[in-house]
Enzyme design. Structure first.
Site, mmCIF file in Angstrom:
data_model
loop_
_atom_site.group_PDB
_atom_site.id
_atom_site.type_symbol
_atom_site.label_atom_id
_atom_site.label_comp_id
_atom_site.label_asym_id
_atom_site.label_seq_id
_atom_site.Cartn_x
_atom_site.Cartn_y
_atom_site.Cartn_z
ATOM 1 C CG HIS A 93 -0.176 0.141 2.540
ATOM 2 N ND1 HIS A 93 0.502 -0.919 3.111
ATOM 3 C CD2 HIS A 93 0.009 1.190 3.373
ATOM 4 C CE1 HIS A 93 1.056 -0.526 4.236
ATOM 5 N NE2 HIS A 93 0.786 0.763 4.426
ATOM 6 C CG ASP A 95 1.617 5.337 4.624
ATOM 7 O OD1 ASP A 95 1.235 4.174 4.856
ATOM 8 O OD2 ASP A 95 2.777 5.724 4.852
ATOM 9 C CG HIS A 236 5.029 1.096 2.790
ATOM 10 N ND1 HIS A 236 4.472 2.238 2.243
ATOM 11 C CD2 HIS A 236 4.448 0.961 4.008
ATOM 12 C CE1 HIS A 236 3.614 2.765 3.088
ATOM 13 N NE2 HIS A 236 3.565 2.007 4.170
ATOM 14 N NE ARG A 251 2.418 5.594 9.838
ATOM 15 C CZ ARG A 251 1.518 4.994 9.068
ATOM 16 N NH1 ARG A 251 1.899 4.103 8.175
ATOM 17 N NH2 ARG A 251 0.253 5.240 9.208
HETATM 18 C C1 SIN Z 1 3.504 1.050 7.618
HETATM 19 O O1 SIN Z 1 2.821 0.444 6.806
HETATM 20 O O2 SIN Z 1 3.506 2.271 7.678
HETATM 21 C C2 SIN Z 1 4.388 0.283 8.579
HETATM 22 C C3 SIN Z 1 5.590 -0.280 7.928
HETATM 23 C C4 SIN Z 1 6.404 -1.081 8.905
HETATM 24 O O3 SIN Z 1 5.932 -1.456 9.994
HETATM 25 O O4 SIN Z 1 7.558 -1.370 8.586
#
Ligand code: SIN
Length: 256
Positions: A93, A95, A236, A251
């Site tokens: 996906h 974000d 990602h 994040r």
């Molecule tokens: C995410 O999808 O933002 C998380 C990625 C991760 O946990 O490495």
């Protein structure tokens, strides 16, 4: 500052920076260029960064976005704690594409890492689009897709209308001008004007193209890694192979 490419399609590491210090504008421009060129960059060695440092550096990229339904960590609006890989983070996906203006960049700082596992996969949606035939590209440019928030949004009491958006299937990057596939399995429910059943075969095909090995980079986390990705040109997914060990990352997302 040194930038080293990590894979053929995307991904680079940046060495020689200390983000607990203020970064000069010229150095910041270099970091931004490295990100636009490589889709995802890892700035190594940033364990000493405090939440204040992370928010301060993030603000250089644009407006920090406080997630509409996932809480921030105590005292730091805009920093989300990421832990326990789950079906949402394990699916390719970019974000928050259910938003009308999805996030431009995401900054993820390693806080606690497992001994092994929990790598994050990245894919170049630009390379994926470039790999298609010109005729198929032309057809995709005519389509839009409906992106809808996951059940988490409904659980948080958000109205459905607040978490649904229609975006072109192919988007043009505002800084580089490159076109990229902009559909993902987390949020897209159908091609606009098509049923979900009619949409599925095309969408599955496109997700498969995005995830082809040659379009990807696998990030093996090291202590102090600050990874930044460009949501306009990449996707990602985390590898869900952490068995019982802690994995905590902080994040911050930047508004699109
Ligand atoms: C995410 O999808 O933002 C998380 C990625 C991760 O946990 O490495």
């Amino acid at each position: 500052m040194e930038v080293r490419q990590l894979a053929g399609a995307l991904g680079a590491e940046v060495l020689g920076l200390d983000l607990t210090e203020e970064i000069a504008d010229v150095a910041f421009a270099g970091i931004r260029d490295a990100l636009h060129e490589n889709g995802v960059i890892c700035i190594r060695g940033q364990s000493a960064m405090t939440p204040e440092d992370q928010l301060g550096f993030a603000a250089r990229w644009g407006e920090i976005s406080v997630h509409p339904y996932v809480p921030s960590i105590e005292g730091y609006p805009g920093i989300m704690k990421i832990y326990d890989p789950n079906p949402i983070t394990q699916t390719w996906h970019s974000d928050s594409t259910h938003m009308r203006q999805p996030h431009a960049y995401t900054l993820l700082l390693a806080r606690v890492l497992p001994e092994v596992g929990g790598d994050t996969m990245f894919a170049s949606a630009t390379k994926a689009f470039e790999s298609l035939s010109w005729g198929f590209q032309e057809m995709l440019r005519t389509l839009s897709a409906v992106h809808e928030g996951t059940d988490l949004a409904a659980d948080a009491g958000l109205d459905h209308g607040a978490v649904v958006a229609v975006h072109p299937v192919v988007r043009t990057h505002p800084d580089t001008g490159a076109e990229a596939l902009f559909v993902n399995d987390n949020y897209v429910t159908r091609i606009d004007g098509w049923t979900a059943e009619e949409s599925r075969p095309l969408l599955e095909y496109l997700y498969g193209v995005v995830g082809r090995y040659e379009n990807t980079y696998r990030h093996r986390w090291r202590s102090g890694d600050l990874v930044i990705w460009d949501n306009r040109s990449t996707q990602h997914a985390v590898v869900g192979d952490v068995a019982g060990e802690e994995r905590v990352l902080h994040r911050v997302m930047i508004a699109g």
